[in-house]
Design an enzyme around this catalytic site. Structure first.
Site, PDB file in Angstrom:
ATOM      1  N   GLU A   1       0.799  -1.229   0.000  1.00  0.00           N
ATOM      2  CA  GLU A   1       0.000   0.000   0.000  1.00  0.00           C
ATOM      3  C   GLU A   1       0.832   1.279   0.000  1.00  0.00           C
ATOM      4  OE1 GLU A   1      -3.006  -0.253   3.055  1.00  0.00           O
ATOM      5  OE2 GLU A   1      -3.954  -2.004   2.133  1.00  0.00           O
TER       6      GLU A   1
ATOM      7  N   TYR B   1     -11.407  -2.967   0.417  1.00  0.00           N
ATOM      8  CA  TYR B   1     -12.243  -2.941   1.620  1.00  0.00           C
ATOM      9  C   TYR B   1     -13.604  -2.314   1.345  1.00  0.00           C
ATOM     10  CZ  TYR B   1      -8.262  -4.652   4.214  1.00  0.00           C
ATOM     11  OH  TYR B   1      -7.246  -5.447   4.683  1.00  0.00           O
TER      12      TYR B   1
ATOM     13  N   GLU C   1      -5.788  -8.668  -0.116  1.00  0.00           N
ATOM     14  CA  GLU C   1      -6.515  -8.405   1.128  1.00  0.00           C
ATOM     15  C   GLU C   1      -7.950  -8.035   0.823  1.00  0.00           C
ATOM     16  OE1 GLU C   1      -4.891  -5.401   3.776  1.00  0.00           O
ATOM     17  OE2 GLU C   1      -2.851  -6.181   3.598  1.00  0.00           O
TER      18      GLU C   1
END
Ligand SMILES: *[C@@H]1O[C@H](CO)[C@@H](O)[C@H](O)[C@H]1NC(C)=O
Ligand SMILES: *[C@@H]1O[C@H](CO)[C@@H](O)[C@H](O)[C@H]1NC(C)=O
Ligand SMILES: *[C@@H]1O[C@H](CO)[C@@H](O)[C@H](O)[C@H]1NC(C)=O
Ligand SMILES: *[C@@H]1O[C@H](CO)[C@@H](O)[C@H](O)[C@H]1NC(C)=O
Ligand SMILES: *[C@@H]1O[C@H](CO)[C@@H](O)[C@H](O)[C@H]1NC(C)=O
Ligand SMILES: CC(=O)N[C@H]1CO[C@H](CO)[C@@H](O)[C@@H]1O
Length: 622
Positions: A438, A491, A527
């Site tokens: 990230e 996310y 993720e």
């Protein structure tokens, strides 16, 4: 072996003297002595944290400089006492212990090796500095013969500083608070740019080992398959000491100890007829992870040196939509994790390693990412032996602002990649290098930075794909152009549209279509995950309940299912188990995105994952 010349701290000119960082292994010619145990410990609580260095605490036993406490090595020091100022300590801590060296070690080379110490370490033997190391997650060592009392007692002193700055990996800043109406005198805090607690101390084994004075310093092995059957091992052996007149014998032994290939070249090729290939356990349930032993015998005037390296014969290739292991498609159903566990923090612990690998098998996990720093060699060994693929990640997290892309940071990052590849290059389980997590890859300044780090890593190891993990979208990301596999963290319905699982499918679909049409490279979701507090329930579900974590994951799974075998090569839920973070209003004693609790007990999400992954083994393995 690092020779260091330090002008001021952080301007260290370090150079590799030898080339290797082989794992210490016993053999006919080598002895390994563990220095783990209860050491003496003292934190330098002086306002500048500099009292110990100024007063040269290393010149005498630490106990003579002031009060010491017992401290386990390996372990993080943060959670083992009741002292909050030690838990949250920033600065230098000091360790020491005695050790004996037998007289008959005098004619051998004696090396002191640390598996890791977080972050900056200085080591003294008998009051003389033997090595400094910059970096919290990789091994370092020094030849210490000239500092030793052979046939007597020796004092080993280590100072470790966990301070993170703009030029550490991960980076951080020290912030002084000058406002005396609001803060005590000299008050400072460590700001982090990462979502995990900065556990610190001597985290891995400390060992002494011996070799003859002419020794096998390093070996690099790459493997290939010929005609679908023969295993080709191409290797290069580097010799330390005076190599002149030395000779080598290389034997490849199978699991039963039979010699199946042999050579007498320092650089060469050994062919194993009808080789047993190394496979992840999900692709070859009956004989996964087959390891040969490359036995090297070096003969020189200094005697004989023997070193044995486990080698798995396997290939990895990346096409525009697939990862192939031994020419068969591999789908990663995996998990991201931390080394975090219990009171030992990030310290090495065999019971935790065994439990985590048993949990991988129970869940059906066939790969994991060493998010977000290199893990202990003993964990990597287990991956090699049990057939679990690894995305091997550097500690390149928190590289987000323009100033964090400086050349000083870049130089350190390249050095860390050198150390990581040197340590793990021979591991069959390592399927890919990840240089960062990230980063600010939407910034123009990230382009030359990642071109350099990724290009450098590829030049160190042309046999494996290289990537970094992006959290930017396909429109803004500027560095993904350099990677082999597009790895990204998402996310949806957690950090954005919180609580709205109904947006996940549409957002994931347009996201993945975007990457694909722009780059035509394989996709890997490294993720996705929602927090859940164990025991917290609500139906219909809402954020932080166990039900929500399940509902959330199930929506992502529908998207993944529609792309397996097409362009998606892997999925990894974030995360394996709950873990400790810095304190903050969004974190209730740490990050709760684990499908397991921090004690490795399953939440309902773990049962969902297990059901999915066990079925995926059947669907994708053959
Ligand atoms: C050690 O810790 C102190 C306090 O945080 C810091 O000022 C200093 O720069 C650190 N030194 C190193 C080498 O990390
Ligand atoms: C492995 O062998 C194949 C076929 O012989 C060849 O094309 C390929 O370049 C080799 N790969 C490596 C990494 O040497
Ligand atoms: C050893 O090296 C020689 C000379 O480079 C070469 O001819 C021979 O094939 C090599 N042998 C092996 C087993 O690699
Ligand atoms: C790093 O150094 C190179 C070569 O000297 C220079 O072109 C570049 O602008 C520097 N980058 C940064 C971020 O300072
Ligand atoms: C996988 O396949 C085996 C053998 O066919 C079967 O016994 C097992 O139930 C399957 N597991 C799942 C989760 O589908
Ligand atoms: C963690 C870290 O080093 N962050 C720095 C990145 O750059 C910005 C801008 O200079 C600094 O403010 C941060 O401290």
């Amino acid at each position: 072996m690092w020779a260091g010349v330090c002008v001021v701290v952080f301007l260290c000119v370090t150079g590799v003297v030898g080339v290797g960082m082989l794992y210490p292994r016993d053999s006919e010619s080598r002895e390994v002595r563990n220095l783990d145990g209860m050491w003496n410990f003292r934190a330098d609580m002086s306002p500048t944290r500099n009292a110990g260095l100024k007063a040269a605490w290393f010149k005498q036993p630490l106990a003579k400089t002031g009060p010491v406490i017992p401290m386990p090595v390996p372990s993080s020091y943060n959670d083992v006492t009741q002292d909050i100022s030690l838990r949250d300590f920033v600065g230098w801590v000091w360790y020491d212990r005695d050790f004996f060296v037998p007289q008959d070690w005098q004619n051998r080379r004696v090396v002191l090796r640390f598996g890791s110490a977080n972050y900056y370490a200085i080591v003294w033997v008998n009051a003389q500095e033997v090595v400094q190391h910059n970096g919290g997650h990789l091994p370092f060592e020094a030849e210490i013969n000239k500092y030793l009392h052979f046939g007597g007692s020796n004092l080993l002193t280590v100072a470790v500083n966990n301070t993170l700055t703009q030029h550490t990996l991960p980076p951080g800043t020290i912030q002084y608070q000058a406002d005396t109406e609001r803060y005590p005198d000299g008050y400072f805090v460590q700001n982090l740019q990462m979502d995990f607690f900065n556990y610190a101390g001597i985290h891995r084994h400390v060992r002494l080992y011996t070799t003859p004075t002419t020794y096998i310093d390093d070996v690099t092995v790459t493997t290939n398959i010929s005609n679908g059957k023969a295993g080709i091992m191409q290797y290069q052996i580097d010799v330390g000491g005076s190599a002149q007149g030395s000779s080598i014998k290389v034997d490849v032994e199978d699991k039963d100890g039979n010699v199946v290939g042999t050579s007498t070249n320092f650089t060469g090729t050994v062919t194993v007829a009808n080789a047993n290939l190394w496979y992840p356990y999900t692709m070859m349930p009956n004989s996964p992870a087959y390891l040969y032993t490359l036995k090297m015998t070096l003969t020189s005037k200094a005697g004989t040196d023997v070193y044995r390296l486990p080698v798995g014969i396997r290939t990895i290739q990346v096409t525009d939509s697939q990862v192939l292991i031994n020419n068969r498609p591999f789908y990663c159903h995996g998990i991201g994790k931390h080394e975090d566990a219990d009171i030992r923090g990030r310290g090495l612990d065999y019971a935790t390693i065994a439990k985590d690998f048993n949990m991988f098998k129970w869940l059906g996990v066939n790969c994991f990412r060493t998010s977000v720093y290199p893990y202990a060699e003993e964990i990597m060994d287990q991956a090699d032996q049990e057939g679990i693929m690894v995305i091997d990640e550097s500690p390149g997290i928190g590289i987000t602002q323009d100033e964090n892309f400086s050349n000083t940071s870049l130089f350190h990052h390249l050095e860390v990649m050198d150390e990581l590849v040197r340590r793990d290059k021979n591991r069959p389980a390592v399927m890919m290098w990840s240089v960062a997590n990230e980063p600010g890859s939407d910034k123009g300044i990230s382009i030359p930075y990642f071109k350099s780090v990724i290009g450098h890593t590829r030049s160190l190891d042309p046999t494996r794909p290289v990537s970094f993990v992006s959290n930017k979208n396909y429109i803004d990301d500027k560095a993904v152009q350099f990677v082999d596999i597009i790895c990204f963290n998402r996310y949806y319905a957690w950090y954005t549209d919180t609580g709205h699982t109904e947006v996940i499918q549409v957002q994931m679909a347009s996201d993945m279509d975007g990457w694909r049409s722009k780059y035509n490279k394989p996709l890997f979701v490294t993720e996705y995950g929602a927090g859940s507090v164990a025991g917290l329930h609500r139906d219909p579900s809402s954020a932080f309940t166990e039900e929500y974590q399940v509902d959330f994951m199930a929506e992502y799974h529908k998207q993944f299912d529609s792309r397996i075998g097409k362009d998606l090569v892997g999925e990894m839920v974030w995360t394996f188990s709950d873990f400790i973070t810095a304190q903050g209003v969004k974190r209730v004693v740490g990050n709760k995105k684990g499908v397991l609790t921090r004690q490795r007990q399953p939440k309902p999400a773990a049962f969902l994952l297990r059901q999915r992954y066990q079925a995926l083994i059947n669907r994708t393995a053959h």
